[in-house]
Design a protein around this motif. Structure first.
Motif, PDB file in Angstrom:
ATOM      1  N   LYS A   1     100.265  42.207 126.178  1.00  0.00           N
ATOM      2  CA  LYS A   1     100.506  43.271 125.209  1.00  0.00           C
ATOM      3  C   LYS A   1      99.493  44.385 125.452  1.00  0.00           C
ATOM      4  O   LYS A   1      98.288  44.119 125.538  1.00  0.00           O
ATOM      5  CB  LYS A   1     100.380  42.746 123.777  1.00  0.00           C
ATOM      6  CG  LYS A   1     101.559  41.906 123.320  1.00  0.00           C
ATOM      7  CD  LYS A   1     101.438  41.600 121.833  1.00  0.00           C
ATOM      8  CE  LYS A   1     102.690  40.914 121.316  1.00  0.00           C
ATOM      9  NZ  LYS A   1     102.627  40.695 119.837  1.00  0.00           N
ATOM     10  N   ASN A   2      99.985  45.620 125.549  1.00  0.00           N
ATOM     11  CA  ASN A   2      99.119  46.730 125.920  1.00  0.00           C
ATOM     12  C   ASN A   2      99.333  47.919 124.983  1.00  0.00           C
ATOM     13  O   ASN A   2     100.464  48.220 124.588  1.00  0.00           O
ATOM     14  CB  ASN A   2      99.403  47.157 127.362  1.00  0.00           C
ATOM     15  CG  ASN A   2      99.187  46.011 128.337  1.00  0.00           C
ATOM     16  OD1 ASN A   2      98.057  45.714 128.720  1.00  0.00           O
ATOM     17  ND2 ASN A   2     100.277  45.351 128.729  1.00  0.00           N
ATOM     18  N   VAL A   3      98.215  48.585 124.671  1.00  0.00           N
ATOM     19  CA  VAL A   3      98.238  49.756 123.795  1.00  0.00           C
ATOM     20  C   VAL A   3      97.563  50.910 124.525  1.00  0.00           C
ATOM     21  O   VAL A   3      96.377  50.839 124.861  1.00  0.00           O
ATOM     22  CB  VAL A   3      97.500  49.477 122.464  1.00  0.00           C
ATOM     23  CG1 VAL A   3      97.519  50.729 121.593  1.00  0.00           C
ATOM     24  CG2 VAL A   3      98.128  48.302 121.733  1.00  0.00           C
ATOM     25  N   LEU A   4      98.334  51.966 124.796  1.00  0.00           N
ATOM     26  CA  LEU A   4      97.825  53.147 125.476  1.00  0.00           C
ATOM     27  C   LEU A   4      97.740  54.281 124.461  1.00  0.00           C
ATOM     28  O   LEU A   4      98.743  54.654 123.842  1.00  0.00           O
ATOM     29  CB  LEU A   4      98.746  53.544 126.632  1.00  0.00           C
ATOM     30  CG  LEU A   4      98.394  54.840 127.379  1.00  0.00           C
ATOM     31  CD1 LEU A   4      97.035  54.714 128.073  1.00  0.00           C
ATOM     32  CD2 LEU A   4      99.480  55.191 128.394  1.00  0.00           C
ATOM     33  N   ILE A   5      96.547  54.843 124.289  1.00  0.00           N
ATOM     34  CA  ILE A   5      96.315  55.901 123.296  1.00  0.00           C
ATOM     35  C   ILE A   5      96.017  57.214 123.994  1.00  0.00           C
ATOM     36  O   ILE A   5      95.164  57.273 124.895  1.00  0.00           O
ATOM     37  CB  ILE A   5      95.141  55.527 122.362  1.00  0.00           C
ATOM     38  CG1 ILE A   5      95.451  54.236 121.598  1.00  0.00           C
ATOM     39  CG2 ILE A   5      94.856  56.663 121.382  1.00  0.00           C
ATOM     40  CD1 ILE A   5      94.293  53.740 120.744  1.00  0.00           C
ATOM     41  N   PHE A   6      96.720  58.265 123.583  1.00  0.00           N
ATOM     42  CA  PHE A   6      96.415  59.634 123.985  1.00  0.00           C
ATOM     43  C   PHE A   6      95.617  60.254 122.831  1.00  0.00           C
ATOM     44  O   PHE A   6      96.171  60.476 121.753  1.00  0.00           O
ATOM     45  CB  PHE A   6      97.688  60.450 124.189  1.00  0.00           C
ATOM     46  CG  PHE A   6      98.541  60.020 125.355  1.00  0.00           C
ATOM     47  CD1 PHE A   6      98.646  60.826 126.468  1.00  0.00           C
ATOM     48  CD2 PHE A   6      99.239  58.824 125.319  1.00  0.00           C
ATOM     49  CE1 PHE A   6      99.448  60.442 127.538  1.00  0.00           C
ATOM     50  CE2 PHE A   6     100.046  58.431 126.375  1.00  0.00           C
ATOM     51  CZ  PHE A   6     100.142  59.237 127.504  1.00  0.00           C
TER      52      PHE A   6
END
Length: 593
Positions: free
Chosen positions: A553-558
């Motif tokens: 599970k991955n969370v990419l934040i801009f």
């Protein structure tokens, strides 16, 4: 000269100050909520220029009709109803008619809801609506002050007027755009003032005026039928000498409205006014509880000062006068809550807090005036009264703070409403982890399930929506804008491996005004890259996450601290806080193109 001789002058100056302060606050509060009311000022323009309720003479594109909310709409433009070959504004026409003088004045100054070619001008609509809403609600604050002055000293009258203006939906909703209730509350506040003045013998009630105000409240929004019924019964039982003229005036106005409906809709009432369109009571108890105490729609949660008013009514019930106005107010409040709890949907769509109960504010003002008057005339000890006032002050500060969020917070208005469609997931209003009032201080919860990402994620596709947790606008041709200072993408990997991450995006920049956009990319709580983008052209960003950082599970934040609205730079009418327009995100094995 005695102090009492100065009272009229003091009241005039104080009332003017109440109006001006309210107007300044409402005018400069940044959040605007023009949604249902889009095209309402275009209708006003049509009535001025073409003397017609149909909008056919404007250059409005015709889309494939879509059946929605018991009628045919012009494609996705839900504010426009198709009746035969004609376009009509779907919402009640009352606000548009009442706004004609103001629209005419602004038209003379070059501000219009239509462009020169006859097409719709959203920026003009926004300017007209927001300025008129601020003026009307500042006027309502003044009426509240005058209502309180019928029974209370100037200081207490100012407190009640300020509490109603800034501690209720007046600030967080009805001053933010020309909602139907903006005009409705304006008319109702005047009616409440007239009723109290009559009961106190300050001025004789004019039944023709009252019937006219009530009739137009119905034309503005049919929910006010509850108020009309209650006041009609009140006058019939207690002021029969006024009832005949009142009833005749109301009947005349109703016949005019029925004639309007028959000419344009070939029906006794327009589509929006038909009871079976919305009232069903299918979820009554859940709706009643939600309207009172839900974390994102509860009246008692968002306007807690009401609890203080309730305490005053119970504590000083034996000395409250005039009592029959107290019972009228309580009857309207309880009946109104019952009716709106029968709505489907009952959660008021994309809005802030308890929008549907906004019409109750003038009644709470009346009840507050009666309760405070009773408190001031009662023989409480100084210590008891001081404790009561401390609690009341706390609840007032809390109410003002909560409603300030609705008027100031982009996160509470745009981000919270965009995070999960409330019409498809109404239980979102019960989410204690992410209540709307705390949206500026909390992140929306991530989804329980992360969708698998195979390779490239095209953000312009409808399929990409399931990967977007928060901070994204709608898909456009080949890209999607971030909206706000953070945008989040979530994705799952069946077999996590060391992969490179490529992102194609374009920053939002305005030459000479907004020339840089900082971007921080964070993957699974680790900062991967910090950039400062200074060119208004597409850029390809490539990142190689450290070994083992990518998981199932991955969370990419801009993170975009410089996100800004084009409207702030007078580029166009777009109020979104744009950071970067992302075309696609792609995962590939390291070393592969």
């Amino acid at each position: 000269m005695r102090l009492s001789d100065l009272t009229p002058a003091v009241d005039i100056l104080t009332g003017a100050l109440v109006f001006l302060v309210s107007l300044v606050v409402f005018w400069f509060s940044p959040v605007h909520q023009v949604t249902d009311s889009n095209y309402s000022m275009l209708l006003s323009q049509g009535l001025i220029e073409h003397q017609s309720f149909a909008l056919d003479r404007f250059n409005i594109p015709r889309h494939e009709p879509i059946y929605h909310d018991h009628t045919w709409k012009n494609g996705e433009i839900r504010q426009l109803e198709l009746v035969g070959d004609h376009f009509y504004y779907y919402m009640p026409p009352g606000s548009s008619v009442l706004s004609i003088p103001y629209v005419a004045v602004l038209k003379a100054f070059g501000i219009s809801a239509r462009n020169a070619d006859g097409s719709y001008n959203p920026r003009g609509e926004l300017q007209i609506e927001t300025s008129l809403a601020a003026l009307l609600m500042a006027g309502v604050a003044l009426v509240f002050f005058l209502t309180a002055r019928l029974l209370l000293p100037t200081r207490w009258s100012v407190v009640i007027a300020a509490a109603a203006a800034f501690g209720t939906q007046i600030w967080s909703t009805t001053s933010r755009a020309l909602w139907a209730d903006t005009w409705g509350i304006t008319l109702l506040a005047i009616v409440v003032y007239l009723l109290l003045a009559h009961e106190l013998g300050r001025r004789k009630l004019n039944p023709v005026l009252v019937a006219t105000l009530l009739s137009w409240m119905y034309f503005v929004r049919p929910t006010y039928a509850v108020v009309i019924f209650a006041i009609t019964v009140y006058l019939l039982l207690l002021h029969r000498e006024l009832f005949l003229r009142y009833a005749i005036t109301g009947a005349l106005w109703l016949s005019v409205f029925v004639a309007y409906s028959w000419v344009h809709y070939q029906a006794v009432l327009p589509t929006y006014f038909r009871v079976n369109r919305r009232v069903g009571f299918a979820y009554f108890w859940a709706a009643l509880a939600g309207n009172l105490v839900s974390p994102s729609r509860g009246l008692l949660v968002y306007v807690p000062i009401i609890l203080f008013v309730g305490y005053l009514l119970v504590r000083y019930r034996k000395v409250i006068a005039p009592r029959r106005l107290m019972w009228l107010g309580l009857a309207v409040v309880s009946s109104f809550l019952i009716v709106i709890s029968g709505f489907d949907p009952w959660w008021a769509g994309a809005s802030y807090g308890p929008r549907y109960t906004a019409p109750l504010v003038p009644w709470f003002v009346l009840l507050a005036v009666l309760g405070v008057r009773a408190m001031l005339t009662d023989s409480d000890s100084r210590q008891t009264r001081r404790l009561v006032l401390v609690v009341g002050s706390f609840l007032l500060v809390l109410s003002v703070s909560i409603n300030a969020v609705g008027a100031f917070s982009h996160e509470a208005w745009v981000v919270w409403n965009a995070h999960g469609d409330i019409d498809h997931d109404p239980w979102k209003v019960w989410n204690v982890r992410y209540p709307q009032m705390l949206a500026p201080f909390l992140h929306p919860p991530l989804p329980k399930e992360f969708p698998p990402l195979e390779s490239r994620l095209d953000l312009s596709s409808s399929d990409s929506q399931k990967f977007l947790a928060r901070g994204w606008s709608g898909a456009e041709a080949g890209f999607r804008w971030t909206d706000g200072r953070e945008a989040v993408v979530v994705f799952a990997l069946h077999e996590p491996s060391d992969s490179s991450l490529q992102i194609r995006l374009t920053p939002f920049l305005v030459s000479g005004k907004h020339e840089s956009q900082r971007l921080e990319l964070i993957l699974n709580q680790h900062t991967l890259k910090k950039l400062e983008l200074r060119e208004d052209k597409p850029v390809l960003i490539e990142i190689n996450p450290p070994h083992g950082l990518l998981g199932q599970k991955n969370v990419l934040i801009f993170r975009l601290p410089d996100a800004a609205a084009p409207r702030d730079f007078k580029v166009n009418d777009d109020g979104r806080r744009l950071g970067v327009a992302v075309n696609w995100i792609e995962l590939s094995d390291k070393g592969q193109p």
